[in-house]
Design a protein around this motif. Structure first.
Motif, PDB file in Angstrom:
ATOM      1  N   THR A   5      69.191  64.861  26.669  1.00  0.00           N
ATOM      2  CA  THR A   5      70.343  63.960  26.512  1.00  0.00           C
ATOM      3  C   THR A   5      71.599  64.616  27.085  1.00  0.00           C
ATOM      4  O   THR A   5      71.927  65.758  26.749  1.00  0.00           O
ATOM      5  N   GLY A   6      72.270  63.896  27.984  1.00  0.00           N
ATOM      6  CA  GLY A   6      73.491  64.405  28.601  1.00  0.00           C
ATOM      7  C   GLY A   6      73.257  65.214  29.850  1.00  0.00           C
ATOM      8  O   GLY A   6      74.223  65.611  30.511  1.00  0.00           O
ATOM      9  N   ALA A   7      71.994  65.497  30.201  1.00  0.00           N
ATOM     10  CA  ALA A   7      71.695  66.324  31.371  1.00  0.00           C
ATOM     11  C   ALA A   7      71.859  65.528  32.659  1.00  0.00           C
ATOM     12  O   ALA A   7      71.715  64.298  32.675  1.00  0.00           O
ATOM     13  N   PRO A   8      72.143  66.214  33.795  1.00  0.00           N
ATOM     14  CA  PRO A   8      72.254  65.520  35.085  1.00  0.00           C
ATOM     15  C   PRO A   8      70.919  64.911  35.515  1.00  0.00           C
ATOM     16  O   PRO A   8      69.848  65.481  35.273  1.00  0.00           O
ATOM     17  N   ILE A   9      70.997  63.762  36.162  1.00  0.00           N
ATOM     18  CA  ILE A   9      69.817  63.108  36.730  1.00  0.00           C
ATOM     19  C   ILE A   9      69.610  63.671  38.141  1.00  0.00           C
ATOM     20  O   ILE A   9      70.553  63.697  38.945  1.00  0.00           O
ATOM     21  N   SER A  30      60.079  69.868  37.116  1.00  0.00           N
ATOM     22  CA  SER A  30      60.998  70.865  36.543  1.00  0.00           C
ATOM     23  C   SER A  30      61.674  70.256  35.315  1.00  0.00           C
ATOM     24  O   SER A  30      61.320  69.159  34.874  1.00  0.00           O
ATOM     25  N   ALA A  31      62.680  70.973  34.817  1.00  0.00           N
ATOM     26  CA  ALA A  31      63.428  70.485  33.647  1.00  0.00           C
ATOM     27  C   ALA A  31      64.919  70.512  33.948  1.00  0.00           C
ATOM     28  O   ALA A  31      65.408  71.364  34.693  1.00  0.00           O
ATOM     29  N   SER A  32      65.641  69.565  33.346  1.00  0.00           N
ATOM     30  CA  SER A  32      67.108  69.515  33.456  1.00  0.00           C
ATOM     31  C   SER A  32      67.675  69.328  32.057  1.00  0.00           C
ATOM     32  O   SER A  32      67.405  68.316  31.398  1.00  0.00           O
ATOM     33  N   THR A  33      68.423  70.330  31.602  1.00  0.00           N
ATOM     34  CA  THR A  33      69.034  70.223  30.277  1.00  0.00           C
ATOM     35  C   THR A  33      70.542  70.176  30.417  1.00  0.00           C
ATOM     36  O   THR A  33      71.095  70.542  31.456  1.00  0.00           O
ATOM     37  N   ALA A  34      71.223  69.720  29.371  1.00  0.00           N
ATOM     38  CA  ALA A  34      72.682  69.579  29.417  1.00  0.00           C
ATOM     39  C   ALA A  34      73.317  70.932  29.671  1.00  0.00           C
ATOM     40  O   ALA A  34      73.055  71.909  28.959  1.00  0.00           O
ATOM     41  N   GLY A  86      81.003  63.176  34.939  1.00  0.00           N
ATOM     42  CA  GLY A  86      81.278  63.473  36.348  1.00  0.00           C
ATOM     43  C   GLY A  86      80.020  63.467  37.186  1.00  0.00           C
ATOM     44  O   GLY A  86      80.067  63.783  38.379  1.00  0.00           O
ATOM     45  N   TYR A  87      78.898  63.126  36.590  1.00  0.00           N
ATOM     46  CA  TYR A  87      77.591  63.080  37.256  1.00  0.00           C
ATOM     47  C   TYR A  87      76.749  62.030  36.537  1.00  0.00           C
ATOM     48  O   TYR A  87      77.023  61.694  35.369  1.00  0.00           O
ATOM     49  N   PRO A  88      75.695  61.472  37.193  1.00  0.00           N
ATOM     50  CA  PRO A  88      74.792  60.555  36.478  1.00  0.00           C
ATOM     51  C   PRO A  88      74.099  61.334  35.356  1.00  0.00           C
ATOM     52  O   PRO A  88      73.505  62.386  35.603  1.00  0.00           O
ATOM     53  N   ALA A  89      74.193  60.837  34.126  1.00  0.00           N
ATOM     54  CA  ALA A  89      73.694  61.597  32.978  1.00  0.00           C
ATOM     55  C   ALA A  89      72.653  60.794  32.211  1.00  0.00           C
ATOM     56  O   ALA A  89      72.744  59.561  32.097  1.00  0.00           O
ATOM     57  N   SER A  90      71.702  61.528  31.670  1.00  0.00           N
ATOM     58  CA  SER A  90      70.663  60.881  30.869  1.00  0.00           C
ATOM     59  C   SER A  90      71.211  60.508  29.495  1.00  0.00           C
ATOM     60  O   SER A  90      71.944  61.286  28.881  1.00  0.00           O
ATOM     61  N   ILE A  91      70.837  59.341  29.040  1.00  0.00           N
ATOM     62  CA  ILE A  91      71.297  58.878  27.730  1.00  0.00           C
ATOM     63  C   ILE A  91      70.427  59.439  26.614  1.00  0.00           C
ATOM     64  O   ILE A  91      70.864  59.528  25.462  1.00  0.00           O
ATOM     65  N   MET A  92      69.220  59.848  26.942  1.00  0.00           N
ATOM     66  CA  MET A  92      68.313  60.337  25.896  1.00  0.00           C
ATOM     67  C   MET A  92      67.376  61.400  26.442  1.00  0.00           C
ATOM     68  O   MET A  92      67.308  61.640  27.651  1.00  0.00           O
ATOM     69  N   ASP A  93      66.638  62.036  25.540  1.00  0.00           N
ATOM     70  CA  ASP A  93      65.601  62.996  25.935  1.00  0.00           C
ATOM     71  C   ASP A  93      64.425  62.220  26.517  1.00  0.00           C
ATOM     72  O   ASP A  93      63.961  61.229  25.915  1.00  0.00           O
ATOM     73  N   GLY A  94      63.930  62.689  27.679  1.00  0.00           N
ATOM     74  CA  GLY A  94      62.809  61.989  28.306  1.00  0.00           C
ATOM     75  C   GLY A  94      62.509  62.529  29.682  1.00  0.00           C
ATOM     76  O   GLY A  94      62.623  63.742  29.927  1.00  0.00           O
ATOM     77  N   ALA A 126      63.139  61.836  33.940  1.00  0.00           N
ATOM     78  CA  ALA A 126      63.768  61.120  35.045  1.00  0.00           C
ATOM     79  C   ALA A 126      62.700  60.800  36.079  1.00  0.00           C
ATOM     80  O   ALA A 126      61.867  61.649  36.421  1.00  0.00           O
ATOM     81  N   MET A 127      62.719  59.587  36.609  1.00  0.00           N
ATOM     82  CA  MET A 127      61.669  59.142  37.517  1.00  0.00           C
ATOM     83  C   MET A 127      62.234  58.121  38.496  1.00  0.00           C
ATOM     84  O   MET A 127      63.405  57.727  38.421  1.00  0.00           O
ATOM     85  N   ILE A 128      61.366  57.692  39.414  1.00  0.00           N
ATOM     86  CA  ILE A 128      61.697  56.595  40.317  1.00  0.00           C
ATOM     87  C   ILE A 128      61.153  55.330  39.680  1.00  0.00           C
ATOM     88  O   ILE A 128      59.936  55.222  39.422  1.00  0.00           O
ATOM     89  N   ALA A 129      62.024  54.379  39.383  1.00  0.00           N
ATOM     90  CA  ALA A 129      61.620  53.182  38.634  1.00  0.00           C
ATOM     91  C   ALA A 129      60.479  52.442  39.295  1.00  0.00           C
ATOM     92  O   ALA A 129      59.583  51.893  38.622  1.00  0.00           O
ATOM     93  N   ALA A 130      60.436  52.441  40.641  1.00  0.00           N
ATOM     94  CA  ALA A 130      59.397  51.690  41.363  1.00  0.00           C
ATOM     95  C   ALA A 130      58.005  52.277  41.157  1.00  0.00           C
ATOM     96  O   ALA A 130      56.996  51.587  41.386  1.00  0.00           O
ATOM     97  N   ASP A 131      57.915  53.549  40.704  1.00  0.00           N
ATOM     98  CA  ASP A 131      56.605  54.154  40.465  1.00  0.00           C
ATOM     99  C   ASP A 131      55.881  53.513  39.290  1.00  0.00           C
ATOM    100  O   ASP A 131      54.648  53.581  39.181  1.00  0.00           O
TER     101      ASP A 131
END
Length: 654
Positions: free
Chosen positions: A305-309, A280-284, A256-264, A266-271
């Motif tokens: 993994t599984g956490a909101p982006i 900060s941190a975002s966990t499932a 129901g939200y954009p979710a991370s596929i793995m532990d790592g 989240a960033m802006i791809a253009a960076d």
């Protein structure tokens, strides 16, 4: 009594494969649909050769009671059927031939050009009819009602008076359709089984039940068992084997939200790569307030993994592609370096978008899907957002063995250490209960019931008040204490749809329905033979398909061949030693079906070369029934390397 029929098609083109035989199958269908007493024991196609026709009919007359020859009855020089068979007649039946022509002439004037013939060879009635599908069927239809009596008369070596004359006390039931209407009596509530109140000396010496083909028996079963009602159940009430009665519709997006596929991170791809501040941190299941703020260039958020982006982020790099640059006094990450890799960082990398796994309002599982033991269907239902699901209920089946000689092995309190003389241990009920459980059925164990009509009727009546159907073993043959059929008809008001099947083993298999006071549909009763192998073979041939039908296996209504869907079969190469074919009934040999990976074909062998119906060892390790046809002079055996039809009753060896 069942009557063997031979159908001979005379056609040079058909015999060479240049044309398809349509009259033979049409005649077989006509006979089997019209009267259950007929079964086809011989089928063959020969060329328009006088000697071939004569030799075939002559040989068949020794084992068939009715022979129909289709084709070669015209007026061209090549039409030699009548010339081939008339010299064989020991009696001519000109009136029967006239009846065929007269009836056919009412349909088409071209019937006048046909040389139909009828006669008797030994104890076989022989008809010669036109070769076209239409002509063959039309001619036979004209005399179809009198053929049973003709066959009975042909074998009546001591005269035919007994076929018509009543005894001093009781008029016999005339089944040949040749009696006058005033001679017919209404069938009594006794049916045709032995009278329960009569002495043993008055029991029938021959079974009054016609021996019907396997295909017709299965069709009768499927026609009379009804689909069980569906119920709405919660997920924890559903068991594997159940069938969905309705489509399962997703109530929400997954995720129901954009979710991370793995532990790592989240960033802006253009960076791209470089050193970034860890915001900060975002966990499932948990994200702090900082995680909900829009990400800025130069920042990353640690994600599990599984956490909101977080908003603004459009890619995730896995933790293995980073290194720590700086941490604070509490061990929290302050800066990390995203390492360069062979592949550039792109938008959407390692992110599951909203609805990636499941879109709201889409079909998750279709009606007719079976819930397997693997867990995939349960998992899909779990994420669909539904609280309840419409599924067909699994049938509840009562099981009992019958017989004064049968010892109950499931009752430890009554199990003797040694058997009394003449007694046997009950293997039927334990085996059938196991087979029912494998199909997902609920069961009620009725134990072993003695050979007593009153006890049998009470037990069956009580069981059918709460169960959908009942399976019994024993008491269905010709013994003086075989009470099942008369109990069903005379005590329970049931209808016996068939009492014998043209098959080996399991010939006495009986199927009946009994009126129910508490349910909309009749209850069904399968009375199976007492021999252990016969009981299990009959179960897989008739009971299992019936249970699959009432459990909802065909709810999608897209299966063309219903019988094959409910009793699956494959073609396999027979890799065992040669087997002599039975000359009277098709046989179902217990076998082991396996996949030959090198040749990519199914292969099958016998479980055991001792296939007696009393020998339960032949069922050990069996996952298939090898369907063997009736033996003929042209095909007396099945040989190694031949292709056979195999009915699958267990998981094949892969």
């Amino acid at each position: 009594m069942s009557t063997g029929v031979g159908i001979l098609t005379v056609s040079t083109q058909c015999s060479k494969g240049m044309a398809e035989d349509t009259s033979g199958p049409a005649l077989e269908a006509l006979l089997c649909q019209e009267n259950a007493q007929w079964y086809i024991c011989e089928r063959k196609v020969v060329s328009d050769d006088k000697q071939q026709i004569s030799d075939t009919v002559s040989a068949w007359s020794l084992r068939c009671r009715l022979i129909i020859v289709s084709g070669g009855t015209g007026i061209s020089p090549s039409d030699v059927t009548v010339e081939a068979i008339e010299p064989l007649f020991t009696k001519r039946l000109p009136a029967l031939a006239i009846a065929m022509v007269a009836g056919s002439l009412k349909i088409t004037p071209l019937a006048a050009l046909s040389q139909v013939a009828a006669g008797v060879i030994g104890q076989a009635v022989v008809l010669a009819v036109p070769g076209s599908k239409k002509g063959a069927v039309e001619n036979v239809q004209q005399v179809l009602k009198v053929l049973p009596h003709a066959v009975d008369t042909a074998v009546a070596t001591e005269g035919t008076r007994h076929l018509h004359a009543p005894s001093e006390k009781v008029k016999p039931k005339i089944t040949c359709n040749c009696s006058r209407p005033e001679d017919q009596e209404n069938q009594s509530t006794q049916g045709i089984s032995n009278d329960l109140s009569a002495s043993v000396s008055r029991r029938a010496r021959r079974s009054p039940y016609p021996m019907i083909p396997v295909a017709k028996a299965l069709q009768l079963v499927l026609d009379h068992v009804k689909l069980l009602p569906a119920k709405r159940l919660s997920l924890n009430q559903i068991v594997h084997g159940q069938i969905l009665a309705e489509d399962v519709i997703a109530q929400e997006n997954v995720p129901g939200y954009p979710a991370s596929i793995m532990d790592g991170y989240a960033m802006i791809a253009a960076d791209g790569t470089g050193v970034f501040a860890v915001r900060s941190a975002s966990t499932a299941g948990k994200a702090d307030k900082e995680g909900s703020r829009t990400l800025r260039p130069g920042e990353v958020v640690r994600v599990a993994t599984g956490a909101p982006i977080p908003p603004g982020a459009d890619a995730v790099v896995m933790v293995e592609d980073t290194e720590l640059v700086e941490s604070d006094a509490h061990g929290e990450e302050k800066q990390v370096r995203i390492l360069a890799s062979k592949e550039p960082i792109v938008q959407g990398q390692n992110i599951r978008p909203v609805g990636h796994d499941l879109r709201a309002e889409t079909v998750v599982l279709h009606a007719g899907t079976q819930v397997s033991e693997i867990g995939g269907e349960i998992g899909m239902m779990a994420i669909s957002g539904n609280k309840e699901f419409a599924v067909y209920t699994m049938p509840c089946i009562a099981v009992m063995s019958t017989g004064d000689e049968v010892v109950d092995v499931l009752s430890t309190s009554q199990l003797p250490s040694s058997l009394a003389y003449g007694c046997i241990r009950d293997s039927n009920r334990p085996a059938l209960l196991a087979a029912l459980h494998a199909l997902g059925c609920q069961t009620v164990d009725l134990g072993v019931v003695r050979d007593d009509p009153e006890l049998l009727s009470q037990t069956i009546r009580s069981a059918l008040q709460s169960c959908d159907g009942l399976i019994s073993t024993g008491g269905v043959s010709m013994g003086e204490r075989d009470w099942l059929k008369p109990v069903v008809e005379q005590r329970l008001g049931g209808t016996i749809h068939f009492g014998r099947v043209a098959m080996k083993p399991s010939k006495p298999t009986t199927f009946a329905t009994v009126p129910s006071e508490s349910a909309l549909a009749d209850r069904f009763v399968f009375a199976l033979p007492g021999n252990p192998v016969s009981a299990l073979v009959a179960f897989h041939m008739f009971v299992a398909p019936a249970l699959r039908k009432i459990s909802g296996y065909l709810v999608d209504n897209t299966v063309a061949d219903v019988a094959s869907a409910l009793r699956p079969s494959v073609q396999a190469e027979f890799i065992d030693q040669n087997v002599q074919l039975d000359k009277v009934r098709p046989e179902y040999v217990r076998g082991v079906l396996a996949w030959d990976h090198e040749r990519r074909v199914w292969v099958v062998s016998m479980t055991d070369h001792k296939q007696q119906s009393s020998r339960i060892a032949s069922m050990q390790s069996a996952n298939a029934l090898i369907s063997l046809p009736i033996g003929t002079s042209e095909r007396p055996s099945i040989t190694t390397g031949e292709t056979v039809t195999v009915i699958v009753i267990g998981t094949p060896l892969i």
